[in-house]
Design a protein around this motif. Structure first.
Motif, short mmCIF file in Angstrom:
data_model
loop_
_atom_site.label_atom_id
_atom_site.label_comp_id
_atom_site.label_asym_id
_atom_site.label_seq_id
_atom_site.Cartn_x
_atom_site.Cartn_y
_atom_site.Cartn_z
N GLU A 1 -7.60 3.38 -10.74
CA GLU A 1 -8.09 2.69 -9.55
C GLU A 1 -6.94 1.93 -8.90
OE1 GLU A 1 -11.51 0.25 -10.30
OE2 GLU A 1 -12.32 1.67 -11.77
N VAL A 2 -6.58 2.30 -7.69
CA VAL A 2 -5.52 1.63 -6.93
C VAL A 2 -6.12 0.41 -6.24
CG1 VAL A 2 -4.05 1.84 -4.91
CG2 VAL A 2 -4.08 3.66 -6.62
N GLU A 3 -5.49 -0.74 -6.41
CA GLU A 3 -5.99 -1.97 -5.81
C GLU A 3 -4.85 -2.70 -5.12
OE1 GLU A 3 -8.84 -4.16 -8.17
OE2 GLU A 3 -8.92 -2.53 -9.65
N VAL A 4 -4.89 -2.70 -3.79
CA VAL A 4 -3.87 -3.39 -2.99
C VAL A 4 -4.27 -4.86 -2.88
CG1 VAL A 4 -2.71 -3.52 -0.77
CG2 VAL A 4 -3.39 -1.29 -1.71
N ASP B 1 0.34 9.27 -2.98
CA ASP B 1 -0.80 9.74 -2.19
C ASP B 1 -1.98 10.14 -3.07
OD1 ASP B 1 0.60 9.35 0.17
OD2 ASP B 1 1.39 11.39 0.21
N HIS B 2 -1.68 10.66 -4.25
CA HIS B 2 -2.73 11.10 -5.16
C HIS B 2 -2.50 10.46 -6.53
CE1 HIS B 2 -3.98 14.10 -2.22
NE2 HIS B 2 -2.71 14.46 -2.11
N VAL B 3 -3.58 9.97 -7.12
CA VAL B 3 -3.50 9.38 -8.46
C VAL B 3 -4.43 10.15 -9.39
CG1 VAL B 3 -2.90 7.08 -7.61
CG2 VAL B 3 -5.30 7.67 -7.97
N PRO B 4 -4.14 10.15 -10.68
CA PRO B 4 -4.99 10.89 -11.62
C PRO B 4 -6.38 10.29 -11.72
CG PRO B 4 -2.83 10.35 -12.57
CD PRO B 4 -2.96 9.56 -11.31
N PRO C 1 0.81 -1.23 0.00
CA PRO C 1 0.00 0.00 0.00
C PRO C 1 0.84 1.27 0.00
CG PRO C 1 -0.15 -1.14 2.12
CD PRO C 1 0.54 -2.07 1.18
N ASP C 2 2.03 1.22 0.62
CA ASP C 2 2.86 2.42 0.67
C ASP C 2 3.63 2.66 -0.62
OD1 ASP C 2 4.44 0.19 1.00
OD2 ASP C 2 5.71 1.06 2.56
#
Length: 267
Positions: free
Chosen positions: A148-151, A141-144, A136-137
């Protein structure tokens, strides 16, 4: 239905979700809302309102029927009293306009330096990016928008949930993880592109291991490794990202041209 129709439509376009824009094109006599009023309908949601009641219920039903097919814009006239049982008693003409974003899905496995550069390049294109990593790290901190961030602790399991014709870029922190994703993607045999970062030597090693897992030469032929267009050989993350994005765009355009030829022949 609290979101405004314009914001909803913009958000749905970024996310690649088809919708129908429903507009009150004209009214005659008493009607629940004035001409120009709009709402947005997807397969599961609706945003804003054209007045509620039976008219809106029927409009949502028609819009979802359109989403299930390939129909173009259409005007429909509704007598509110006789046909819909509404007390207004006038007539309303609705314009139904399907909105089908021309987006493609990129599944990016890996949030290292190259993965971050790829997101920066591809996020400027009409695509939806699903970005996988077990750390996750590792994500910024910010994505466009559209990313979609998927851990996930098992990235290879995520392959089964990807849409057909997705474009895969595999560049995790682990060769073992890369191998699991690559083998699963090749086995499913339904993706537009399976790109693996690495050298010709890495490809040879992966081909050997994939054959041991039962993959055929035909399946292995669909693996793209090294990635990127010919002639761009830099190792900087930005150079790799641009070369990979250019390759995807070139291959996607080739596929679209083939589809157009097929459609023309069918016609």
């Amino acid at each position: 239905m609290s979101a405004g129709w314009l914001n909803a439509l913009s958000d749905l376009e970024v996310r690649g979700i088809p919708a129908v824009l429903v507009t009150v094109a004209a009214t005659d006599g008493s009607a629940p809302r004035e001409a120009g009023t709009k709402m947005v309908v997807t397969a599961t949601e609706s945003f804003a309102t054209i007045g509620g009641g039976t008219l809106e219920f029927r409009a949502i039903e028609i819009a979802r029927q359109m989403l299930a097919g390939r129909q173009g814009p259409v005007l429909r006239k509704f007598p509110l009293g006789p046909a819909l049982g509404q007390c207004c008693g006038g007539h309303v003409t609705l314009l139904f306009e399907p909105q089908r974003p021309d987006l493609f899905t990129v599944a990016l496995f890996g949030a290292g330096h190259v993965g971050k550069a790829v997101v920066q390049v591809l996020s400027a294109l009409p695509c939806r990016i699903r970005w996988f990593d077990p750390r996750p790290d590792a994500f910024p901190d910010h994505v466009p928008p559209g990313v979609e961030v998927e851990v996930t602790n098992a990235p290879e399991r995520e392959v089964a949930g990807l849409p057909d014709d997705a474009w895969l870029l595999i560049m995790t922190h682990s060769h073992a993880v890369d191998l699991g994703i690559t083998a699963k993607a090749l086995q499913e045999d339904r993706f537009a592109y399976i790109g693996l970062i690495g050298s010709a030597t890495k490809r040879a090693r992966f081909e050997k291991r994939c054959r041991e897992l039962g993959l055929s030469d035909a399946q292995l032929a669909k693996l793209v490794c090294p990635i990127g267009i010919d002639g761009v050989n830099g190792k900087h993350p930005g150079e790799i990202a641009i070369a990979a994005a250019a390759q995807i765009l070139r291959l996607r355009e080739s596929r679209r041209q083939v589809l157009r030829v097929v459609d023309d022949s069918a016609a």
